[in-house]
Write a protein that holds these residues in place. Structure first.
Motif, mmCIF file in Angstrom:
data_model
loop_
_atom_site.group_PDB
_atom_site.id
_atom_site.type_symbol
_atom_site.label_atom_id
_atom_site.label_comp_id
_atom_site.label_asym_id
_atom_site.label_seq_id
_atom_site.Cartn_x
_atom_site.Cartn_y
_atom_site.Cartn_z
ATOM 1 N N LEU A 78 0.861 -1.331 0.055
ATOM 2 C CA LEU A 78 0.003 0.151 -0.026
ATOM 3 C C LEU A 78 1.001 1.320 -0.035
ATOM 4 N N LEU A 79 2.047 1.300 0.773
ATOM 5 C CA LEU A 79 2.805 2.533 0.823
ATOM 6 C C LEU A 79 3.658 2.642 -0.415
ATOM 7 N N THR A 80 3.935 1.806 -1.096
ATOM 8 C CA THR A 80 4.572 1.519 -2.542
ATOM 9 C C THR A 80 3.527 2.208 -3.463
ATOM 10 N N ALA A 81 2.379 1.918 -3.548
ATOM 11 C CA ALA A 81 1.359 2.396 -4.391
ATOM 12 C C ALA A 81 1.302 3.827 -3.973
ATOM 13 N N ALA A 82 1.161 4.098 -2.841
ATOM 14 C CA ALA A 82 0.843 5.710 -2.148
ATOM 15 C C ALA A 82 2.200 6.360 -2.723
ATOM 16 N N ALA A 83 3.202 5.845 -2.906
ATOM 17 C CA ALA A 83 4.366 6.396 -3.270
ATOM 18 C C ALA A 83 4.398 6.892 -4.808
ATOM 19 N N LEU A 84 3.523 6.222 -5.452
ATOM 20 C CA LEU A 84 3.181 6.421 -6.941
ATOM 21 C C LEU A 84 2.232 7.547 -6.998
ATOM 22 N N PHE A 85 1.461 7.987 -6.070
ATOM 23 C CA PHE A 85 0.354 8.922 -6.456
ATOM 24 C C PHE A 85 0.625 10.124 -7.001
ATOM 25 N N PRO A 86 1.605 10.751 -6.680
ATOM 26 C CA PRO A 86 2.373 11.992 -7.410
ATOM 27 C C PRO A 86 2.349 11.858 -8.776
ATOM 28 N N LEU A 87 2.727 10.712 -9.250
ATOM 29 C CA LEU A 87 2.670 10.451 -10.750
ATOM 30 C C LEU A 87 1.574 10.491 -11.592
ATOM 31 N N GLY A 88 0.509 10.341 -10.649
ATOM 32 C CA GLY A 88 -0.813 10.347 -11.250
ATOM 33 C C GLY A 88 -1.132 11.927 -11.879
ATOM 34 N N TYR A 89 -0.447 12.728 -11.205
ATOM 35 C CA TYR A 89 -0.648 14.317 -11.727
ATOM 36 C C TYR A 89 0.063 14.492 -13.009
ATOM 37 N N LEU A 90 1.138 13.771 -13.184
ATOM 38 C CA LEU A 90 1.517 13.830 -14.562
ATOM 39 C C LEU A 90 0.697 13.332 -15.661
ATOM 40 N N ALA A 91 0.255 12.069 -15.161
ATOM 41 C CA ALA A 91 -0.711 11.330 -16.312
ATOM 42 C C ALA A 91 -2.068 12.595 -16.407
ATOM 43 N N TYR A 92 -2.301 13.130 -15.256
ATOM 44 C CA TYR A 92 -3.463 14.268 -15.253
ATOM 45 C C TYR A 92 -3.129 15.285 -16.651
ATOM 46 N N ALA A 93 -1.792 15.801 -16.300
ATOM 47 C CA ALA A 93 -1.482 16.974 -17.179
ATOM 48 C C ALA A 93 -1.548 16.261 -18.630
ATOM 49 N N LEU A 94 -0.858 15.225 -18.691
ATOM 50 C CA LEU A 94 -0.761 14.668 -20.269
ATOM 51 C C LEU A 94 -2.145 14.267 -20.884
ATOM 52 N N ALA A 95 -2.866 13.558 -20.133
ATOM 53 C CA ALA A 95 -4.232 13.249 -20.429
ATOM 54 C C ALA A 95 -5.276 14.264 -20.960
ATOM 55 N N ALA A 96 -4.990 15.383 -20.318
ATOM 56 C CA ALA A 96 -5.845 16.599 -20.434
ATOM 57 C C ALA A 96 -5.516 17.111 -21.807
ATOM 58 N N LEU A 97 -3.935 16.945 -22.187
ATOM 59 C CA LEU A 97 -3.721 17.593 -23.446
ATOM 60 C C LEU A 97 -4.247 16.569 -24.585
ATOM 61 N N GLU A 98 -4.127 15.275 -24.269
ATOM 62 C CA GLU A 98 -4.012 14.214 -25.522
ATOM 63 C C GLU A 98 -5.524 13.854 -25.667
ATOM 64 N N MET A 99 -6.523 14.006 -24.772
ATOM 65 C CA MET A 99 -7.770 13.367 -24.679
ATOM 66 C C MET A 99 -8.913 14.438 -24.656
ATOM 67 N N GLY A 100 -8.509 15.636 -24.357
ATOM 68 C CA GLY A 100 -9.416 16.631 -24.030
ATOM 69 C C GLY A 100 -9.361 16.970 -22.550
ATOM 70 N N ARG A 101 -9.677 18.071 -22.076
ATOM 71 C CA ARG A 101 -9.530 18.534 -20.644
ATOM 72 C C ARG A 101 -10.631 17.709 -19.744
ATOM 73 N N ASP A 102 -11.679 17.544 -20.064
ATOM 74 C CA ASP A 102 -12.634 16.975 -19.347
ATOM 75 C C ASP A 102 -12.535 15.608 -19.192
ATOM 76 N N ALA A 103 -12.420 14.901 -20.603
ATOM 77 C CA ALA A 103 -12.450 13.512 -20.603
ATOM 78 C C ALA A 103 -11.144 12.955 -20.121
ATOM 79 N N GLY A 104 -9.923 13.689 -20.285
ATOM 80 C CA GLY A 104 -8.629 13.222 -19.865
ATOM 81 C C GLY A 104 -8.315 13.554 -18.304
ATOM 82 N N VAL A 105 -8.937 14.448 -17.650
ATOM 83 C CA VAL A 105 -8.977 14.736 -16.009
ATOM 84 C C VAL A 105 -9.933 13.465 -15.602
ATOM 85 N N ALA A 106 -11.149 13.279 -16.121
ATOM 86 C CA ALA A 106 -11.741 12.305 -15.660
ATOM 87 C C ALA A 106 -11.663 10.989 -15.750
ATOM 88 N N MET A 107 -10.683 10.592 -16.745
ATOM 89 C CA MET A 107 -10.227 9.189 -16.944
ATOM 90 C C MET A 107 -9.032 9.021 -15.803
#
Length: 179
Positions: free
Chosen positions: A109-138
């Protein structure tokens, strides 16, 4: 004092290092980040719903760029705060928590928790690639929520395990040192 497993340490330190190095993208390289974000929005015009109307499209572009920059900022902030917390919690687990199975679960669980911040990189990239709303939601649904839940669950489980260990020590017979 014992140490947490090496994979947990490596993931936490890598996340911290990446988060710290994101700082230049938030300051000195901001114009380059904005140019890249605008280029990605233009390349994915249909995903963003661009219509050809300058005023409307400018607003859509601005919102997408802001979301990408926010994702980088959230990544930087969360990596700088969560990675040291994960290292501390992992050290506490290694030093105090009894039971191999309980420690193993907490380490996962702690190792998965350490990966949490990387989700915000995915957030930034998905917003640009999939469209803001669809990328953020995904990303919120499939990345941030599971990893964030792992972080919360790890800390709650650690508190429970520490309480349990404390009660067990309190019930253990004490050796009288006064004799």
């Amino acid at each position: 004092m014992r140490r947490p497993p090496l994979p947990l340490i490596l993931v936490a330190i890598a996340t911290l290092a990446l988060g710290v190095t994101a700082s230049p993208f938030l300051s000195g390289l901001r114009p380059a980040v904005e140019r890249h974000a605008r280029a990605r929005v233009a390349a994915n015009a249909s995903a963003h719903g661009l219509t050809g109307s300058a005023e409307y499209d400018d607003e859509i572009r601005a919102r997408a760029v802001f979301t990408a920059e926010a994702g980088l900022s959230f990544f930087h902030t969360h990596a700088g705060g969560l990675a040291p917390l994960v290292l501390l919690a992992g050290t506490i687990v290694a030093s105090v928590v009894p039971g191999v199975a309980t420690r193993g679960l907490l380490y996962v669980l702690l190792t998965a928790a350490a990966l949490f911040p990387l989700g915000y990189l995915a957030y930034a990239l998905a917003a640009l690639e999939m469209g803001r709303d669809a990328g953020v939601a995904m990303v919120e649904r499939y990345v941030l929520t599971p990893l964030g839940s792992a972080a919360i669950l790890a800390l709650v489980a650690l508190a429970w395990a520490l309480g349990r260990a404390t009660r067990a020590r309190a019930r253990a017979p004490r050796v009288d040192q006064a004799t």
